[in-house]
Motif scaffolding. Sequence first.
Motif, PDB file in Angstrom:
ATOM      1  N   SER A  24      78.797  -8.065 108.774  1.00 34.98           N
ATOM      2  CA  SER A  24      80.070  -9.121 109.333  1.00 34.98           C
ATOM      3  C   SER A  24      78.953  -9.133 110.459  1.00 34.98           C
ATOM      4  CB  SER A  24      81.709  -8.317 109.549  1.00 34.98           C
ATOM      5  OG  SER A  24      81.642  -7.218 110.301  1.00 34.98           O
ATOM      6  N   GLY A  25      79.055 -10.074 110.974  1.00 34.29           N
ATOM      7  CA  GLY A  25      79.244 -10.999 111.871  1.00 34.29           C
ATOM      8  C   GLY A  25      77.199 -11.155 112.280  1.00 34.29           C
ATOM      9  N   LEU A  26      76.759 -10.796 111.338  1.00 31.55           N
ATOM     10  CA  LEU A  26      75.521 -11.856 111.283  1.00 31.55           C
ATOM     11  C   LEU A  26      75.678 -12.961 110.073  1.00 31.55           C
ATOM     12  CD1 LEU A  26      73.608  -8.615 108.738  1.00 31.55           C
ATOM     13  CD2 LEU A  26      73.530  -9.775 111.859  1.00 31.55           C
ATOM     14  N   ARG A  27      75.451 -14.177 111.522  1.00 32.64           N
ATOM     15  CA  ARG A  27      75.089 -15.276 110.738  1.00 32.64           C
ATOM     16  C   ARG A  27      73.928 -16.301 110.949  1.00 32.64           C
ATOM     17  NH1 ARG A  27      80.419 -15.217 112.190  1.00 32.64           N
ATOM     18  NH2 ARG A  27      81.257 -13.922 113.596  1.00 32.64           N
ATOM     19  N   ASP A  28      73.052 -15.441 111.758  1.00 25.85           N
ATOM     20  CA  ASP A  28      71.427 -16.234 110.923  1.00 25.85           C
ATOM     21  C   ASP A  28      71.121 -16.297 110.041  1.00 25.85           C
ATOM     22  OD1 ASP A  28      69.549 -16.946 114.204  1.00 25.85           O
ATOM     23  OD2 ASP A  28      68.728 -16.737 111.787  1.00 25.85           O
ATOM     24  N   SER A  29      70.069 -17.194 109.561  1.00 24.74           N
ATOM     25  CA  SER A  29      69.393 -17.049 107.998  1.00 24.74           C
ATOM     26  C   SER A  29      68.625 -15.931 107.860  1.00 24.74           C
ATOM     27  CB  SER A  29      69.388 -19.028 107.872  1.00 24.74           C
ATOM     28  OG  SER A  29      68.198 -19.145 108.365  1.00 24.74           O
ATOM     29  N   SER A  30      67.825 -16.596 109.270  1.00 26.70           N
ATOM     30  CA  SER A  30      66.276 -15.449 109.338  1.00 26.70           C
ATOM     31  C   SER A  30      66.985 -13.944 109.524  1.00 26.70           C
ATOM     32  CB  SER A  30      65.635 -15.569 110.439  1.00 26.70           C
ATOM     33  OG  SER A  30      65.013 -17.096 110.393  1.00 26.70           O
ATOM     34  N   TYR A  31      66.782 -12.448 108.373  1.00 28.23           N
ATOM     35  CA  TYR A  31      67.216 -11.408 108.488  1.00 28.23           C
ATOM     36  C   TYR A  31      66.546 -10.113 107.966  1.00 28.23           C
ATOM     37  CZ  TYR A  31      68.705 -12.536 103.644  1.00 28.23           C
ATOM     38  OH  TYR A  31      68.900 -12.483 102.329  1.00 28.23           O
ATOM     39  N   CYS A  32      66.747  -9.763 108.183  1.00 29.19           N
ATOM     40  CA  CYS A  32      65.606  -8.487 107.700  1.00 29.19           C
ATOM     41  C   CYS A  32      66.711  -6.812 108.259  1.00 29.19           C
ATOM     42  CB  CYS A  32      64.386  -7.785 108.743  1.00 29.19           C
ATOM     43  SG  CYS A  32      63.832  -6.792 108.005  1.00 29.19           S
ATOM     44  N   LYS A  71      70.454  -8.720  98.106  1.00 30.56           N
ATOM     45  CA  LYS A  71      71.130  -8.725  98.911  1.00 30.56           C
ATOM     46  C   LYS A  71      72.473  -9.469  98.010  1.00 30.56           C
ATOM     47  CE  LYS A  71      71.538  -9.991 103.452  1.00 30.56           C
ATOM     48  NZ  LYS A  71      71.995 -11.456 103.326  1.00 30.56           N
ATOM     49  N   ASP A  72      73.634  -9.674  97.860  1.00 30.43           N
ATOM     50  CA  ASP A  72      74.081 -11.142  98.074  1.00 30.43           C
ATOM     51  C   ASP A  72      74.969 -12.161  99.219  1.00 30.43           C
ATOM     52  OD1 ASP A  72      76.522 -12.888  97.064  1.00 30.43           O
ATOM     53  OD2 ASP A  72      77.079 -10.776  95.529  1.00 30.43           O
ATOM     54  N   ASN A  73      74.440 -12.600  99.046  1.00 26.82           N
ATOM     55  CA  ASN A  73      74.046 -13.975 100.237  1.00 26.82           C
ATOM     56  C   ASN A  73      75.562 -14.068 100.305  1.00 26.82           C
ATOM     57  OD1 ASN A  73      71.766 -13.272 101.289  1.00 26.82           O
ATOM     58  ND2 ASN A  73      70.539 -14.545  99.995  1.00 26.82           N
ATOM     59  N   THR A  74      76.763 -14.048  99.359  1.00 33.37           N
ATOM     60  CA  THR A  74      77.989 -14.845  98.702  1.00 33.37           C
ATOM     61  C   THR A  74      78.480 -14.121  99.765  1.00 33.37           C
ATOM     62  OG1 THR A  74      78.227 -14.147  97.396  1.00 33.37           O
ATOM     63  CG2 THR A  74      77.622 -15.709  97.052  1.00 33.37           C
ATOM     64  N   ASN A  75      78.301 -13.198 100.128  1.00 33.71           N
ATOM     65  CA  ASN A  75      79.578 -11.765 100.881  1.00 33.71           C
ATOM     66  C   ASN A  75      78.749 -10.877 101.847  1.00 33.71           C
ATOM     67  OD1 ASN A  75      77.907  -9.685  99.095  1.00 33.71           O
ATOM     68  ND2 ASN A  75      79.927  -9.627  97.776  1.00 33.71           N
ATOM     69  N   ASN A  76      77.796 -11.379 101.925  1.00 35.94           N
ATOM     70  CA  ASN A  76      76.680 -10.932 102.332  1.00 35.94           C
ATOM     71  C   ASN A  76      76.922  -9.269 102.417  1.00 35.94           C
ATOM     72  OD1 ASN A  76      74.747 -12.131 104.693  1.00 35.94           O
ATOM     73  ND2 ASN A  76      76.183 -11.892 106.998  1.00 35.94           N
ATOM     74  N   THR A  77      76.419  -8.451 101.740  1.00 38.20           N
ATOM     75  CA  THR A  77      76.339  -7.395 101.320  1.00 38.20           C
ATOM     76  C   THR A  77      75.055  -7.105 100.582  1.00 38.20           C
ATOM     77  OG1 THR A  77      78.360  -7.239 101.059  1.00 38.20           O
ATOM     78  CG2 THR A  77      77.491  -5.604  99.597  1.00 38.20           C
ATOM     79  N   LEU A  78      74.466  -6.109 101.251  1.00 41.13           N
ATOM     80  CA  LEU A  78      72.566  -5.759 101.194  1.00 41.13           C
ATOM     81  C   LEU A  78      73.467  -4.236  99.768  1.00 41.13           C
ATOM     82  CD1 LEU A  78      70.079  -5.003 101.197  1.00 41.13           C
ATOM     83  CD2 LEU A  78      70.835  -3.387 103.607  1.00 41.13           C
ATOM     84  N   TYR A  79      72.692  -3.684  98.618  1.00 37.74           N
ATOM     85  CA  TYR A  79      73.127  -3.359  97.931  1.00 37.74           C
ATOM     86  C   TYR A  79      71.441  -1.804  97.603  1.00 37.74           C
ATOM     87  CZ  TYR A  79      76.740  -5.973  96.511  1.00 37.74           C
ATOM     88  OH  TYR A  79      78.355  -6.789  96.702  1.00 37.74           O
ATOM     89  N   LEU A  80      71.831  -1.143  96.986  1.00 40.49           N
ATOM     90  CA  LEU A  80      70.958  -0.196  97.130  1.00 40.49           C
ATOM     91  C   LEU A  80      70.964   0.745  95.756  1.00 40.49           C
ATOM     92  CD1 LEU A  80      67.668   0.967  97.343  1.00 40.49           C
ATOM     93  CD2 LEU A  80      68.781   3.005  98.717  1.00 40.49           C
ATOM     94  N   GLN A  81      70.615  -0.072  94.786  1.00 40.40           N
ATOM     95  CA  GLN A  81      71.367   0.306  93.295  1.00 40.40           C
ATOM     96  C   GLN A  81      69.624   1.941  93.311  1.00 40.40           C
ATOM     97  OE1 GLN A  81      72.915   0.338  90.477  1.00 40.40           O
ATOM     98  NE2 GLN A  81      71.783   2.497  89.656  1.00 40.40           N
ATOM     99  N   MET A  82      70.377   3.016  93.081  1.00 38.18           N
ATOM    100  CA  MET A  82      69.220   4.715  93.114  1.00 38.18           C
ATOM    101  C   MET A  82      69.233   5.250  91.084  1.00 38.18           C
ATOM    102  SD  MET A  82      70.783   5.891  96.317  1.00 38.18           S
ATOM    103  CE  MET A  82      71.870   6.070  95.920  1.00 38.18           C
ATOM    104  N   ASN A  83      68.323   5.241  90.919  1.00 32.30           N
ATOM    105  CA  ASN A  83      67.948   5.526  89.140  1.00 32.30           C
ATOM    106  C   ASN A  83      67.618   6.956  89.302  1.00 32.30           C
ATOM    107  OD1 ASN A  83      70.009   3.659  88.440  1.00 32.30           O
ATOM    108  ND2 ASN A  83      68.008   2.186  88.276  1.00 32.30           N
TER     109      ASN A  83
END
Length: 125
Positions: A24-32, A71-83
């Motif tokens: 939350s609070g990340l607003r810039d289209s450029s990100y890492c 990353k889901d840009n619609t809800n600004n959520t980052l994921y890590l699928q670990m198998n």
Amino acid sequence: VHLMESGGGSVQAGGSLRLSCAASGLRDSSYCMGWLRQAPGGKAYEGVATIDSTGNIRYADSVKGRFTISKDNTNNTLYLQMNMLKLEDTAMYHCGANEGAGAYCYSVFPVYKYWGQGTQVTVSS
């Protein structure tokens, strides 16, 4: 900016987990954004995976072929699928983020301005 991780837990070797990082609070289209971890015993932090707004994705050699960052840009959520989790994947996992002009991920472990509190992953035999 606030980063909140979830999804950690205990799993047997060979199992899977999916970590989430709500940003939350990340607003810039450029990100890492990325994931890093610290194994028990105060070991050094290790970069796990990164994704940035240019489309670049990087993985640590130790997780290539087993982990997937997205990353889901619609809800600004980052994921890590670990198998295929291994004992050595046991660690506190944090997400990190940078934003703004030039905020591309230059390595699998960039210097993050923003960190989350972390979520524990424990892999047992």
